[in-house]
Write a protein that holds these residues in place. Structure first.
Motif, mmCIF file in Angstrom:
data_model
loop_
_atom_site.group_PDB
_atom_site.id
_atom_site.type_symbol
_atom_site.label_atom_id
_atom_site.label_comp_id
_atom_site.label_asym_id
_atom_site.label_seq_id
_atom_site.Cartn_x
_atom_site.Cartn_y
_atom_site.Cartn_z
ATOM 1 N N GLU A 29 -51.515 50.361 -45.809
ATOM 2 C CA GLU A 29 -51.258 50.566 -44.787
ATOM 3 C C GLU A 29 -49.510 51.145 -45.141
ATOM 4 O O GLU A 29 -48.626 52.081 -44.283
ATOM 5 C CB GLU A 29 -50.851 50.462 -43.302
ATOM 6 C CG GLU A 29 -52.785 50.090 -42.354
ATOM 7 C CD GLU A 29 -53.245 51.953 -42.483
ATOM 8 O OE1 GLU A 29 -52.139 52.064 -41.785
ATOM 9 O OE2 GLU A 29 -53.985 52.240 -42.078
ATOM 10 N N SER A 30 -49.010 50.376 -45.732
ATOM 11 C CA SER A 30 -47.726 50.021 -45.791
ATOM 12 C C SER A 30 -47.138 50.927 -46.938
ATOM 13 O O SER A 30 -45.657 51.973 -46.429
ATOM 14 C CB SER A 30 -47.122 48.488 -46.276
ATOM 15 O OG SER A 30 -47.803 48.217 -47.933
ATOM 16 N N LEU A 31 -47.605 51.312 -47.770
ATOM 17 C CA LEU A 31 -47.590 52.654 -48.892
ATOM 18 C C LEU A 31 -47.509 53.881 -48.493
ATOM 19 O O LEU A 31 -46.717 54.714 -48.105
ATOM 20 C CB LEU A 31 -48.345 52.519 -50.243
ATOM 21 C CG LEU A 31 -48.075 53.900 -50.748
ATOM 22 C CD1 LEU A 31 -46.733 52.866 -51.442
ATOM 23 C CD2 LEU A 31 -48.717 53.429 -52.147
ATOM 24 N N TYR A 32 -48.729 53.816 -47.239
ATOM 25 C CA TYR A 32 -49.112 55.350 -46.530
ATOM 26 C C TYR A 32 -47.608 55.677 -45.181
ATOM 27 O O TYR A 32 -47.355 56.374 -45.743
ATOM 28 C CB TYR A 32 -50.292 55.141 -45.786
ATOM 29 C CG TYR A 32 -50.057 55.885 -45.414
ATOM 30 C CD1 TYR A 32 -50.840 57.580 -46.166
ATOM 31 C CD2 TYR A 32 -50.032 56.634 -43.764
ATOM 32 C CE1 TYR A 32 -51.262 58.511 -45.618
ATOM 33 C CE2 TYR A 32 -50.222 57.813 -42.994
ATOM 34 C CZ TYR A 32 -50.794 59.107 -44.313
ATOM 35 O OH TYR A 32 -51.836 59.678 -43.130
ATOM 36 N N GLU A 33 -47.358 54.806 -45.080
ATOM 37 C CA GLU A 33 -46.175 54.622 -43.888
ATOM 38 C C GLU A 33 -44.953 54.845 -44.840
ATOM 39 O O GLU A 33 -44.202 55.471 -44.634
ATOM 40 C CB GLU A 33 -46.139 53.205 -43.228
ATOM 41 C CG GLU A 33 -44.688 53.284 -41.914
ATOM 42 C CD GLU A 33 -45.471 54.318 -41.209
ATOM 43 O OE1 GLU A 33 -44.659 54.905 -39.935
ATOM 44 O OE2 GLU A 33 -46.673 54.734 -41.241
ATOM 45 N N ASN A 34 -44.323 54.323 -46.344
ATOM 46 C CA ASN A 34 -43.596 54.850 -46.952
ATOM 47 C C ASN A 34 -43.293 56.134 -47.967
ATOM 48 O O ASN A 34 -42.520 56.704 -47.198
ATOM 49 C CB ASN A 34 -44.278 53.586 -47.715
ATOM 50 C CG ASN A 34 -43.051 52.467 -48.261
ATOM 51 O OD1 ASN A 34 -42.356 52.286 -46.504
ATOM 52 N ND2 ASN A 34 -43.212 51.893 -49.017
ATOM 53 N N TYR A 35 -44.836 56.398 -47.852
ATOM 54 C CA TYR A 35 -44.898 57.892 -48.004
ATOM 55 C C TYR A 35 -44.419 58.828 -46.721
ATOM 56 O O TYR A 35 -44.070 60.253 -47.022
ATOM 57 C CB TYR A 35 -46.250 58.374 -48.729
ATOM 58 C CG TYR A 35 -46.611 58.053 -49.915
ATOM 59 C CD1 TYR A 35 -45.866 59.665 -50.786
ATOM 60 C CD2 TYR A 35 -46.670 56.922 -50.641
ATOM 61 C CE1 TYR A 35 -45.785 58.928 -52.171
ATOM 62 C CE2 TYR A 35 -47.201 56.789 -52.293
ATOM 63 C CZ TYR A 35 -46.173 57.997 -53.323
ATOM 64 O OH TYR A 35 -46.565 58.026 -54.010
ATOM 65 N N LYS A 36 -45.173 58.744 -46.253
ATOM 66 C CA LYS A 36 -44.534 59.209 -44.482
ATOM 67 C C LYS A 36 -43.078 59.383 -44.277
ATOM 68 O O LYS A 36 -42.413 60.530 -43.544
ATOM 69 C CB LYS A 36 -45.604 58.879 -43.700
ATOM 70 C CG LYS A 36 -45.116 58.948 -42.296
ATOM 71 C CD LYS A 36 -45.626 58.725 -40.590
ATOM 72 C CE LYS A 36 -45.790 59.646 -40.023
ATOM 73 N NZ LYS A 36 -46.357 58.356 -38.600
ATOM 74 N N ASN A 37 -42.528 57.772 -43.800
ATOM 75 C CA ASN A 37 -41.611 57.766 -43.898
ATOM 76 C C ASN A 37 -40.178 58.636 -44.999
ATOM 77 O O ASN A 37 -38.906 59.207 -44.613
ATOM 78 C CB ASN A 37 -40.392 56.365 -44.048
ATOM 79 C CG ASN A 37 -41.569 55.917 -42.538
ATOM 80 O OD1 ASN A 37 -41.871 56.215 -41.391
ATOM 81 N ND2 ASN A 37 -41.199 54.401 -42.343
ATOM 82 N N ALA A 38 -40.077 58.978 -45.970
ATOM 83 C CA ALA A 38 -40.050 59.445 -47.092
ATOM 84 C C ALA A 38 -39.934 60.819 -47.355
ATOM 85 O O ALA A 38 -39.627 61.661 -48.098
ATOM 86 C CB ALA A 38 -40.290 58.664 -48.383
#
Length: 680
Positions: free
Chosen positions: A246-255
């Motif tokens: 979830e954290s990595l997916y959120e990082n891609y989303k925020n970037a």
């Protein structure tokens, strides 16, 4: 360029209107068939009459567009599974949630699990001993001791068929509406011990694709990839995002790089370029161009099958298949016509793709790139190759982002302003990443992957993840919780189109259009401000807690048990704020009594105290399961409405519901009906 001058674009536009009409206005299946046949016959007769007279008539054009609208309505009806005679809703017109039904079904698709359930889409085979059709959502409680279900597994159970719950709080994601667009109307909630597997030997294309993905996944998992690296690799090539944290997916989303993890037009386009380069020598042979085109299309669809034939990869491969054919016809073609044809073909087979967010984002990005990028590219012409490539990447990225910005704000309510950095670095390297990855996967399948190649690719994916994480860490460049409704969406595209047309070519007509768009923007903003709630109290649904929001103008006072605001509750409040254009909130303690102009709300908590003599409340809120005699309370206070929120025991709520029914008094349970709203 006036897009509506192209006949195929006008016809495609009318076809889309027909699908929209059929979605929002139920039209009888028989009437749509009769109406479409009548219009087609009339159009055919008109065509031959016009051909003999050698004249063009405006009525022929109107009839053509009307016929295409009718075809759109008919297409939508033909794909609506509720119109099938053997759909399960015809066998059981009204599904009783508590009744047990003998049911057999086949696993169609595995969805991303949550903390408690594995989720699948299933095709019904039999219900109450009768052959039926239709799709259901299946929830299986996670059991680490049991293997996961596989696509094409056929299972039997005796279980209730339950409705899919509507959103319980304002502006919450409507999962029921989302599933309706996939023709899913009910769900099953089971444990593995309640399922019985039926042995069979048949296999579908989806099952074949799933077995290939499982084989590749098992091979990749034996390599020395970390969990995040393996998750990204499977997302890039297999269309599986279930293993990404979830954290990595959120990082891609925020970037602003979430599109990299979805197998879509970007990936298929790059793969097409790689394949086109590899197969270039075939053109030297007789009929080489035709052979190359066939090989390209076959390879693209094989990739789509391996990637699971998801909505994003299906539309991308369809679009690029049509583009490939158009480019290899040796005829002058127009990219707008080609895109319109691809939209028509996709919607002809999958009309509900029109309401898919990915479909809308994909075509908005492509159209924006085709229309805007050539003009941005003319601003500067670098001489050096590397600078030129970087500049072109930036202009393409800016064009795509401008095209999808209104849609992104409407659906996701956030804007990652550093998107150009992540895309500027990753997009130029994505071709290498994908090409290298295909080599790694092929060598892995053949058990020929040298350790140094695997380690090198692991290093590349790891560095990409670290870079995305670094970009995402700059949270002050991520604008979240942006209020943006359907009116703003339409207004924004009108403004973008009018502005772009004026910039590219100045004349009085385009200036007038631009000025009108400014007026439309002002009217939209004023209208939105006028319709937002000025004075409103909301009793939200929140499990185990009470949550009340009291809005006065642009300020919402949030009341709950002190220090009990959970992440879920915070998101509930944020959704309400974003949906109602409210900028400010304050925390407040729960009150026993709310005076809302001429309306009164009495709150009765676990203490059960309600000795009120000075006034009679209009509403009573029961919270924290008070042990009261509700009949006596109703007789003594005579309220107009009883409300029970999510902090109560469900058994208590059911008892209160029966009492209110006997007393013929309106009762509202947030468990069933969601948040209760009082406008005052």
């Amino acid at each position: 360029m006036k897009l509506l001058n192209f006949a195929i674009i006008k016809l495609c536009f009318c076809f889309i209107i027909g699908i929209i009409i059929a979605f929002f206005i139920p039209i009888d299946y028989t009437y749509s068939i009769i109406g479409t046949l009548f219009l087609i016959i009339k159009l055919t007769i008109s065509y031959f009459l016009a051909k003999k007279k050698f004249t063009k008539s405006i009525w022929f054009g109107i009839l053509s567009l009307t016929t295409m609208i009718s075809i759109g309505i008919l297409t939508s009806n033909l794909h609506n599974q509720k119109n099938f005679k053997n759909h399960y809703t015809t066998v059981i017109p009204i599904v009783e949630p508590d009744s047990l039904y003998p049911i057999s079904f086949k696993i169609r698709e595995a969805l991303k699990p949550n903390k408690y359930y594995q989720k699948y889409v299933v095709d019904l085979l039999e219900l109450k001993g009768q052959p039926v059709s239709g799709k259901l959502l299946l929830h299986i409680k996670i059991d680490s001791l049991k293997p996961l279900l596989q696509v094409d597994d056929i299972l039997f159970s005796k279980t209730p068929i339950k409705p899919i719950q509507t959103p319980l709080n304002p502006n919450q994601f409507d999962y029921k509406s989302y599933l309706k667009k996939r023709y899913i109307y009910h769900q099953l909630i089971l444990e593995r011990k309640e399922l019985y597997k039926i042995e069979h030997s048949s296999s579908s294309i989806l099952g074949f694709a799933n077995s290939i993905r499982n084989h590749i996944s098992s091979k990749l998992s034996k390599q020395n990839f970390s969990n995040d690296e393996l998750g990204v690799i499977k997302a890039l090539f297999l269309g599986e995002r279930t293993d990404i944290s979830e954290s990595l997916y959120e990082n891609y989303k925020n970037a602003g790089a979430i599109h990299i993890l979805a197998v879509s037009g970007l990936h298929v386009g790059i793969i097409l370029i790689i394949l086109n380069f590899i197969l270039q020598p075939i053109e030297r042979f007789k009929y080489g161009r035709q052979l190359k085109t066939i090989l390209l299309i076959i390879t693209l669809w094989l990739f789509a099958i391996v990637a699971g034939l998801s909505a994003s990869v299906t539309r991308a491969v369809t679009m690029f298949s049509i583009v490939t054919i158009a480019l290899n016809l040796k005829r002058p073609t127009n990219i707008y016509n080609t895109l319109a044809i691809s939209i028509f073909v996709i919607l002809l087979f999958k009309p509900m793709f029109l309401f898919d967010v990915g479909f809308q984002l994909s075509y908005a990005a492509v159209y924006a790139i085709v229309a805007i990028d050539p003009h941005l590219n003319k601003i500067w012409s670098p001489k050096h190759l590397i600078t030129k490539k970087l500049w072109h990447t930036l202009t393409v990225t800016m064009s795509a982002q401008l095209g999808i910005l209104p849609l992104s704000l409407y659906y996701f309510h956030q804007f990652p302003s550093l998107f150009f950095i992540s895309n500027l670095i990753i997009i130029p390297l994505l071709g290498i990443i994908l090409g290298f990855g295909i080599l790694v996967i092929l060598l892995t399948i053949l058990n020929l992957l040298p350790p140094f190649i695997g380690e090198t690719y692991s290093f590349v994916i790891n560095r990409m993840n670290l870079f995305i994480t670094w970009v995402a860490e700059h949270e002050h460049f991520i604008f979240k919780h942006i209020s943006f409704n359907i009116y703003y969406l339409i207004m924004s595209y009108y403004l973008i189109i009018a502005s772009f047309r004026l910039i590219t070519k100045y004349n009085n007509s385009r200036l007038k259009t631009f000025l009108i768009s400014i007026i439309v923007c002002q009217i939209t903003i004023l209208y939105t401000q006028a319709i937002k709630p000025k004075h409103q109290l909301v009793i939200f649904h929140s499990n185990k807690h009470s949550l009340i929001g009291n809005t006065n103008n642009n300020l919402t006072a949030i009341s709950s048990e002190m220090d009990c605001i959970t992440n879920t509750m915070t998101q509930t409040v944020k959704n309400y704020q974003v949906g109602n254009y409210i900028n400010n909130t304050i925390k407040n303690s729960l009150k026993d009594f709310y005076l809302l102009n001429n309306k009164k709300l009495l709150v009765i908590d676990s203490l059960g105290a309600y000795n009120i003599k000075s006034f009679k409340p209009d509403y009573i809120l029961l919270r924290q399961s008070p042990k009261i005699n509700l009949k006596r309370l109703i007789d003594s206070i005579q309220p107009k409405y009883i409300i029970a929120d999510g902090s109560n025991y469900k058994s208590y709520v059911e008892q209160w519901k029966i009492v209110c029914k006997n007393k013929k008094l309106p009762f509202h349970s947030t468990y069933e009906k969601g948040a209760f709203i009082i406008n005052y």
